[in-house]
Design a protein around this motif. Structure first.
Motif, PDB file in Angstrom:
ATOM      1  N   ASN A 213     -38.852  -5.535 -12.208  1.00  0.00           N
ATOM      2  CA  ASN A 213     -38.306  -6.259 -13.359  1.00  0.00           C
ATOM      3  C   ASN A 213     -37.765  -7.626 -12.988  1.00  0.00           C
ATOM      4  O   ASN A 213     -37.102  -7.771 -11.970  1.00  0.00           O
ATOM      5  N   ARG A 214     -38.079  -8.592 -13.860  1.00  0.00           N
ATOM      6  CA  ARG A 214     -37.491  -9.932 -13.700  1.00  0.00           C
ATOM      7  C   ARG A 214     -36.582 -10.180 -14.891  1.00  0.00           C
ATOM      8  O   ARG A 214     -36.989  -9.957 -16.040  1.00  0.00           O
ATOM      9  N   HIS A 215     -35.362 -10.632 -14.609  1.00  0.00           N
ATOM     10  CA  HIS A 215     -34.406 -10.920 -15.674  1.00  0.00           C
ATOM     11  C   HIS A 215     -34.210 -12.418 -15.800  1.00  0.00           C
ATOM     12  O   HIS A 215     -34.351 -13.154 -14.819  1.00  0.00           O
ATOM     13  N   GLU A 216     -33.890 -12.841 -17.018  1.00  0.00           N
ATOM     14  CA  GLU A 216     -33.501 -14.228 -17.204  1.00  0.00           C
ATOM     15  C   GLU A 216     -32.206 -14.235 -18.004  1.00  0.00           C
ATOM     16  O   GLU A 216     -32.159 -13.596 -19.077  1.00  0.00           O
ATOM     17  N   ASN A 217     -31.185 -14.893 -17.506  1.00  0.00           N
ATOM     18  CA  ASN A 217     -29.855 -14.898 -18.138  1.00  0.00           C
ATOM     19  C   ASN A 217     -29.363 -13.485 -18.428  1.00  0.00           C
ATOM     20  O   ASN A 217     -28.809 -13.200 -19.493  1.00  0.00           O
ATOM     21  N   GLY A 218     -29.601 -12.577 -17.485  1.00  0.00           N
ATOM     22  CA  GLY A 218     -29.105 -11.210 -17.642  1.00  0.00           C
ATOM     23  C   GLY A 218     -29.933 -10.338 -18.571  1.00  0.00           C
ATOM     24  O   GLY A 218     -29.614  -9.179 -18.785  1.00  0.00           O
ATOM     25  N   ILE A 219     -31.002 -10.904 -19.151  1.00  0.00           N
ATOM     26  CA  ILE A 219     -31.837 -10.134 -20.091  1.00  0.00           C
ATOM     27  C   ILE A 219     -33.195  -9.884 -19.440  1.00  0.00           C
ATOM     28  O   ILE A 219     -33.778 -10.795 -18.839  1.00  0.00           O
ATOM     29  N   LEU A 220     -33.710  -8.664 -19.597  1.00  0.00           N
ATOM     30  CA  LEU A 220     -35.031  -8.380 -19.040  1.00  0.00           C
ATOM     31  C   LEU A 220     -36.049  -9.342 -19.646  1.00  0.00           C
ATOM     32  O   LEU A 220     -36.092  -9.538 -20.858  1.00  0.00           O
ATOM     33  N   ASP A 221     -36.860  -9.926 -18.779  1.00  0.00           N
ATOM     34  CA  ASP A 221     -37.878 -10.879 -19.227  1.00  0.00           C
ATOM     35  C   ASP A 221     -39.267 -10.255 -19.056  1.00  0.00           C
ATOM     36  O   ASP A 221     -40.034 -10.154 -20.013  1.00  0.00           O
ATOM     37  N   VAL A 222     -39.560  -9.813 -17.837  1.00  0.00           N
ATOM     38  CA  VAL A 222     -40.902  -9.326 -17.513  1.00  0.00           C
ATOM     39  C   VAL A 222     -40.801  -8.048 -16.685  1.00  0.00           C
ATOM     40  O   VAL A 222     -39.969  -7.964 -15.788  1.00  0.00           O
ATOM     41  N   SER A 223     -41.653  -7.061 -16.986  1.00  0.00           N
ATOM     42  CA  SER A 223     -41.809  -5.883 -16.111  1.00  0.00           C
ATOM     43  C   SER A 223     -43.240  -5.869 -15.588  1.00  0.00           C
ATOM     44  O   SER A 223     -44.188  -6.081 -16.358  1.00  0.00           O
ATOM     45  N   ILE A 224     -43.374  -5.595 -14.304  1.00  0.00           N
ATOM     46  CA  ILE A 224     -44.670  -5.603 -13.636  1.00  0.00           C
ATOM     47  C   ILE A 224     -44.903  -4.201 -13.077  1.00  0.00           C
ATOM     48  O   ILE A 224     -44.064  -3.674 -12.346  1.00  0.00           O
ATOM     49  N   VAL A 225     -46.041  -3.592 -13.440  1.00  0.00           N
ATOM     50  CA  VAL A 225     -46.286  -2.204 -13.021  1.00  0.00           C
ATOM     51  C   VAL A 225     -47.726  -2.050 -12.547  1.00  0.00           C
ATOM     52  O   VAL A 225     -48.634  -2.445 -13.281  1.00  0.00           O
ATOM     53  N   PRO A 226     -47.983  -1.466 -11.367  1.00  0.00           N
ATOM     54  CA  PRO A 226     -46.980  -0.929 -10.461  1.00  0.00           C
ATOM     55  C   PRO A 226     -46.141  -2.017  -9.784  1.00  0.00           C
ATOM     56  O   PRO A 226     -46.614  -3.147  -9.584  1.00  0.00           O
ATOM     57  N   ALA A 227     -44.887  -1.655  -9.458  1.00  0.00           N
ATOM     58  CA  ALA A 227     -43.994  -2.589  -8.774  1.00  0.00           C
ATOM     59  C   ALA A 227     -44.603  -2.992  -7.440  1.00  0.00           C
ATOM     60  O   ALA A 227     -45.180  -2.160  -6.737  1.00  0.00           O
ATOM     61  N   ARG A 228     -44.447  -4.259  -7.075  1.00  0.00           N
ATOM     62  CA  ARG A 228     -45.012  -4.764  -5.813  1.00  0.00           C
ATOM     63  C   ARG A 228     -44.009  -4.530  -4.683  1.00  0.00           C
ATOM     64  O   ARG A 228     -43.418  -5.477  -4.157  1.00  0.00           O
ATOM     65  N   VAL A 229     -43.798  -3.277  -4.376  1.00  0.00           N
ATOM     66  CA  VAL A 229     -42.886  -2.886  -3.287  1.00  0.00           C
ATOM     67  C   VAL A 229     -43.624  -1.896  -2.403  1.00  0.00           C
ATOM     68  O   VAL A 229     -44.587  -1.254  -2.848  1.00  0.00           O
ATOM     69  N   PRO A 230     -43.177  -1.731  -1.150  1.00  0.00           N
ATOM     70  CA  PRO A 230     -43.834  -0.748  -0.282  1.00  0.00           C
ATOM     71  C   PRO A 230     -43.763   0.647  -0.901  1.00  0.00           C
ATOM     72  O   PRO A 230     -42.795   0.981  -1.592  1.00  0.00           O
ATOM     73  N   ASP A 231     -44.801   1.456  -0.634  1.00  0.00           N
ATOM     74  CA  ASP A 231     -44.850   2.817  -1.198  1.00  0.00           C
ATOM     75  C   ASP A 231     -43.605   3.623  -0.845  1.00  0.00           C
ATOM     76  O   ASP A 231     -43.119   4.413  -1.650  1.00  0.00           O
ATOM     77  N   THR A 232     -43.101   3.407   0.368  1.00  0.00           N
ATOM     78  CA  THR A 232     -41.934   4.196   0.800  1.00  0.00           C
ATOM     79  C   THR A 232     -40.716   3.862  -0.070  1.00  0.00           C
ATOM     80  O   THR A 232     -39.950   4.749  -0.437  1.00  0.00           O
ATOM     81  N   LEU A 233     -40.573   2.590  -0.417  1.00  0.00           N
ATOM     82  CA  LEU A 233     -39.439   2.186  -1.255  1.00  0.00           C
ATOM     83  C   LEU A 233     -39.602   2.748  -2.671  1.00  0.00           C
ATOM     84  O   LEU A 233     -38.633   3.234  -3.281  1.00  0.00           O
ATOM     85  N   ALA A 234     -40.835   2.699  -3.198  1.00  0.00           N
ATOM     86  CA  ALA A 234     -41.093   3.245  -4.542  1.00  0.00           C
ATOM     87  C   ALA A 234     -40.783   4.745  -4.555  1.00  0.00           C
ATOM     88  O   ALA A 234     -40.154   5.250  -5.491  1.00  0.00           O
ATOM     89  N   ALA A 235     -41.189   5.437  -3.491  1.00  0.00           N
ATOM     90  CA  ALA A 235     -40.941   6.884  -3.430  1.00  0.00           C
ATOM     91  C   ALA A 235     -39.446   7.168  -3.351  1.00  0.00           C
ATOM     92  O   ALA A 235     -38.933   8.095  -3.971  1.00  0.00           O
ATOM     93  N   GLN A 236     -38.746   6.305  -2.602  1.00  0.00           N
ATOM     94  CA  GLN A 236     -37.283   6.452  -2.485  1.00  0.00           C
ATOM     95  C   GLN A 236     -36.604   6.254  -3.843  1.00  0.00           C
ATOM     96  O   GLN A 236     -35.673   6.986  -4.191  1.00  0.00           O
ATOM     97  N   ALA A 237     -37.069   5.254  -4.592  1.00  0.00           N
ATOM     98  CA  ALA A 237     -36.500   4.997  -5.925  1.00  0.00           C
ATOM     99  C   ALA A 237     -36.709   6.226  -6.815  1.00  0.00           C
ATOM    100  O   ALA A 237     -35.808   6.635  -7.547  1.00  0.00           O
TER     101      ALA A 237
END
Ligand code: AMP
Length: 377
Positions: A213-237
């Motif tokens: 998720n990207r926020h602008e001025n504290g408000i959600l602006d954009v969600s990107i799926v799947p998240a561009r994070v390592p698989d291990t981090l996604a699994a941890q989340a």
């Protein structure tokens, strides 16, 4: 009161709150053949427009709560600020999910942060602030810069102030009228991610894919799926979100928002309801988060949360109406962009009016198109 489960189509479901989340719940429930009663004081409620019955009354109106409880097989909520007492009152009449205890934790940042810390979930450094005297120790604990956030009724960055010194903190605390606050150390964010999940009565969880998720001025602006994070981090989340739901004894749809800092996950917030960062599921998953809310509420088997296509969700805020309104043609010309508008009559800056989902097998292409449309809309 427990209802006979599962609750099947043609029964009436109730929802406290009539904003966009209630509207999308109402649409999902009616699509599946349920009747829907919405309780919301606003006559122009986005959910009320879609419901079979709109009870226009306050959330603490005993008569309205009784009417809702008598008519509905089960009642849920679309926002965390519903008084926990109303959920308890309703539970005398019908099934209520999520329960008052979980909502009471999520609706107050002080309770939420304390609960997270007590249950071993990493968060940003924080201090509870009940009086100006707490600020000195608070700043010593969190360091600066920090964010002072009101404990209750803040949303989308409202009721938050960035403070760089004890003087700033005192000024902000006074500005908020001296109400209880949480002081939070400012985290250097690498990314923000969230997990929307449903948990059923038997404790089984169904998790939607992790959103970035990207926020602008504290408000959600954009969600990107799947998240561009390592698989291990996604699994941890996913593990942490499942753990939060389990420890809350939660039944229903909820979201956990995380900060990623120094490669670690910190829990930011718990939302006891479907979440803006789960709107991508409306077009990109086998089951969307609102159908899942219906399923969990009715004690039906949870739906398949599989992602059918990479997707980018973009919020449409009221700011876009300031110079003659959005250029819908630019958006609707694209066959793989799906538009969702919430039926709100008045567009105000920062107000969530709708969103759109861009689907593409190639995530970078979806993101590029989403950003282009975001600019030209
Ligand atoms: P919140 O309403 O608390 O979720 O805050 C809205 C957004 O403000 C978050 O999604 C972040 O982008 C940003 N934010 C909130 N708290 C912090 C923090 N402690 N450090 C850095 N950024 C934050």
């Amino acid at each position: 009161m427990s209802s006979k489960l599962p609750i099947l189509p043609e029964a009436t479901l109730g929802i406290l709150g009539g904003g966009q989340l209630g509207r999308m719940f109402t649409i999902a429930a009616r699509t599946m053949g349920y009747k829907v009663m919405v309780l919301d004081p606003d006559f122009a409620s986005p959910a009320g427009q879609m419901a079979d019955v709109h009870l226009q009354a306050d959330y603490t109106d005993h008569g309205a709560l009784k009417q809702l409880g008598a008519a509905c097989a089960a009642v849920t909520t679309e926002f965390e600020n519903v008084p926990a007492a109303s959920l308890i009152e309703l539970a005398n009449h019908c099934r209520v999910s999520p329960g008052a205890a979980a909502v009471a934790i999520a609706q107050d940042r002080s309770h939420e942060k304390s609960w997270l810390a007590q249950n071993g979930f990493a968060t940003a450094p924080f201090a509870l602030v009940y009086s100006e005297r707490d600020l000195d120790q608070g700043i010593a604990d969190t360091g600066t810069p920090a964010l002072l956030k009101v404990a209750r009724f803040g949303y989308d960055g409202k009721g938050q102030a960035r403070v760089n010194s004890i003087e700033d903190a005192r000024a902000a605390f006074r500005e908020f009228g001296g109400q209880p606050c949480v002081l939070e150390g400012f985290v250097k964010l690498e990314r923000e991610v969230s997990v929307v999940l449903a948990r059923d009565d038997a404790g089984e969880c169904a998790l939607f894919p992790v959103a970035e998720n990207r926020h602008e001025n504290g408000i959600l602006d954009v969600s990107i799926v799947p998240a561009r994070v390592p698989d291990t981090l996604a699994a941890q989340a996913c593990d942490m979100a499942r753990d939060v739901a389990g420890k809350l004894g939660y039944v229903g749809v909820m979201a956990v928002e995380f900060f990623v800092a120094d490669g670690r996950l910190l829990v930011n917030e718990i939302a006891p309801r479907p979440h803006n960062s789960g709107h991508y599921t409306l077009d990109a998953c086998v089951t969307d988060q609102f159908e899942q809310q219906v399923r969990a509420l009715c004690g039906l088997p949870l739906g398949d949360t599989r992602l059918l296509s990479p997707v980018v969700m973009v919020n449409i805020l009221g700011d876009r109406w300031q110079n003659g309104g959005p250029h819908w043609n630019a958006l609707l010309a694209h066959p793989a962009i799906k538009l969702h508008l919430y039926g709100k009559e008045t567009a105000r800056p920062g107000r969530k009016m709708g969103h759109f989902n861009v689907l593409d097998a190639d995530l970078p292409a979806a993101l590029a198109l989403a950003e282009h449309i975001r600019e030209v809309l």
